[in-house]
Design an enzyme around this catalytic site. Structure first.
Site, PDB file in Angstrom:
ATOM      1  N   ASP A 162       0.803  -0.900  -0.188  1.00  0.00           N
ATOM      2  CA  ASP A 162      -0.120  -0.170   0.044  1.00  0.00           C
ATOM      3  C   ASP A 162       0.608   1.616   0.484  1.00  0.00           C
ATOM      4  OD1 ASP A 162      -1.237  -2.604   0.694  1.00  0.00           O
ATOM      5  OD2 ASP A 162      -2.593  -0.997   2.212  1.00  0.00           O
ATOM      6  N   GLU A 391       1.076  -9.773  11.631  1.00  0.00           N
ATOM      7  CA  GLU A 391       1.265  -9.111  10.267  1.00  0.00           C
ATOM      8  C   GLU A 391       2.538  -9.079   9.363  1.00  0.00           C
ATOM      9  OE1 GLU A 391      -1.458  -5.629   9.605  1.00  0.00           O
ATOM     10  OE2 GLU A 391      -1.596  -5.617   7.585  1.00  0.00           O
TER      11      GLU A 391
HETATM   12  C1  GLC Z   1      -2.963  -4.635   3.783  1.00  0.00           C
HETATM   13  C2  GLC Z   1      -1.368  -4.983   2.715  1.00  0.00           C
HETATM   14  C3  GLC Z   1      -1.992  -6.093   1.703  1.00  0.00           C
HETATM   15  C4  GLC Z   1      -3.005  -7.336   1.922  1.00  0.00           C
HETATM   16  C5  GLC Z   1      -3.964  -7.173   3.067  1.00  0.00           C
HETATM   17  C6  GLC Z   1      -4.962  -7.796   3.738  1.00  0.00           C
HETATM   18  O1  GLC Z   1      -3.618  -4.034   2.783  1.00  0.00           O
HETATM   19  O2  GLC Z   1      -0.948  -3.823   2.515  1.00  0.00           O
HETATM   20  O3  GLC Z   1      -1.054  -6.847   0.616  1.00  0.00           O
HETATM   21  O4  GLC Z   1      -3.038  -8.198   0.891  1.00  0.00           O
HETATM   22  O5  GLC Z   1      -3.481  -5.751   4.118  1.00  0.00           O
HETATM   23  O6  GLC Z   1      -3.817  -8.386   4.291  1.00  0.00           O
END
Ligand code: GLC
Length: 422
Positions: A162, A391
């Site tokens: 992101d 995460e």
């Molecule tokens: C965020 C991350 C993305 C991922 C999502 C759900 O947006 O940047 O890569 O898929 O979260 O985990």
């Protein structure tokens, strides 16, 4: 080790909502595209039926034109923004209108290799095959209509990374939305680990623009102010095309295998324009600015996973990763710590992500650098030991960041890190 395996399995079971796995409770309460792929790899190690189900549920969100969206809103959850009403795609089940790095075909091939029940695996893979093909053709048709060999992305969320430093300049040229909104992410996770509000206003501007274009591929291609040939999507699609070609051969679809192989050859040649020999890393190309984006990031190492570089180029990438290893106690930082803009805890601006580690280590092993691949695996194991199943991780002190009990971290433990341990 066995207690970590138990914990990881427990995380997947706890994040399981009726056949799909949420990345983590609270922060991400729906099914995400590339998360589903990596998470299916976790499931395949201990519940094969459930693993195939993950992908079937993802493809329930596929559009008629082949797009597999980045979020499938199977069951409404008011705790997430932007929800289905903001996307306004009018699909059933509701979905977002952009995609994510397409790992699914590669995951199917890896699951076929890992499965104990080969009859089930063969039947499931065969049923998924036409959907995967439609998805890959969508990328090519909708996102590379001029047949350059590289697909473009219109949104930082689509890249999976992101708020990478790589998007800063391009995103700064996108207007901020005037719509008032309340972010939900910062209610779940400390603000210092998340993208800034000014970035969010631009993320939402793009969603509103595409919604106003009724998600029409041609109009989006012509009117998006953010248009980038990204190294992650292209490298992951490249690998997926090679794997899908292999599946096509297996299922006796030789014309389709040839089509996919031809596309992969074209893409491999096109990647040359993304190579920065000085920085020893591939870099995205900003189609609006008409130039390569001079930011080194872990996404630029993913062509190793995509089998893109020749031996000389792969060696240069390996040497650069060795340099990163000297300045970063844990691997692989999303940008090297000595690069301006690096922040060790802010999402994609510095932290280490185990799905990225998995892909880079796989690539290094393929190019005959097993020692560095193993160092990345050990570093990933150490991150889980110090930081838990978060995460992502701070690459300087190894602490866990973002959401807790995260599905893709648990899955990388199960499929890769613990399996290959010792
Ligand atoms: C965020 C991350 C993305 C991922 C999502 C759900 O947006 O940047 O890569 O898929 O979260 O985990």
């Amino acid at each position: 080790m066995s207690s970590l395996i138990d914990q990881a399995r427990q995380i997947l079971r706890a994040n399981d909502l009726d056949g799909y796995t949420v990345p983590t409770r609270g922060l991400y309460p729906y099914q995400w595209n590339w998360d589903a792929g990596f998470t299916a790899l976790g499931w395949i190690t201990f519940d094969e039926v459930r693993a195939w189900r993950e992908l079937e549920r993802l493809f329930e969100g596929q559009w008629d034109d082949g797009l597999v969206p980045h979020i499938i809103f199977h069951k409404y959850d008011p705790g997430y923004f932007p929800g289905p009403d903001v996307w306004g795609t009018r699909h059933t089940p509701p979905t977002s209108g952009i995609s994510q790095p397409p790992v699914a075909a590669t995951v199917v091939r890896l699951m076929l290799e890992a499965a104990g029940d080969q009859t089930l695996a063969e039947a499931k893979a065969k049923a998924l095959y036409p959907r995967l093909l439609a998805y890959h053709r969508w990328w090519q048709r909708a996102r590379d209509p001029e047949n350059t060999g590289l697909v473009v992305t219109y949104h930082p969320w689509e890249t999976g990374a992101d708020n990478s430093i790589a998007w800063d300049a391009a995103l700064a040229r996108v207007p901020a939305t005037k719509t008032e909104f309340v972010r939900r992410d910062t209610q779940h996770v400390d603000q210092s680990m998340r993208p800034h509000r000014s970035e969010y206003q631009r993320y939402i501007y793009l969603v509103e623009l595409f919604r106003s274009l009724d998600w029409q591929p041609q109009a989006m291609y012509e009117q998006t102010p953010f248009k980038i040939a990204d190294t992650a999507i292209n490298a992951i699609l490249q690998r997926a095309n090679l794997d899908l070609a292999e599946l096509a051969r297996r299922f006796g679809r030789s014309d389709e295998a040839a089509e996919l192989q031809e596309r992969a050859d074209h893409t491999r040649r096109a990647f040359a324009a993304l190579w920065n020999a000085q920085r020893r890393v591939y870099q995205p190309y900003d189609r609006i600015a008409g130039q390569r984006i001079d930011v080194p990031s872990c996404l630029g190492m993913l062509p190793l996973w995509g089998r893109v570089p020749d031996e000389t180029t792969a060696k240069a990438m390996m040497t650069e990763l060795e340099r990163w290893a000297q300045i970063s106690p844990f691997l692989v930082p999303s940008s090297p710590p000595d690069f301006p803009g690096f922040e060790s805890k802010r999402y994609w601006r510095g932290p280490a992500w185990l799905i990225i580690n998995f892909m880079i280590a796989d690539g290094l092993a393929h190019y005959s650098y097993p020692d560095l691949a193993e160092r990345i695996r050990q570093s990933s194991e150490a991150l889980i030991e110090t930081g838990g199943f978060h995460e992502y991780f701070d690459p300087l002190d190894g602490s866990g960041c973002g959401g807790k009990a995260f599905s893709w971290t648990a899955s990388m433990g199960l499929y890769w890190i613990f399996r290959k341990s010792g």
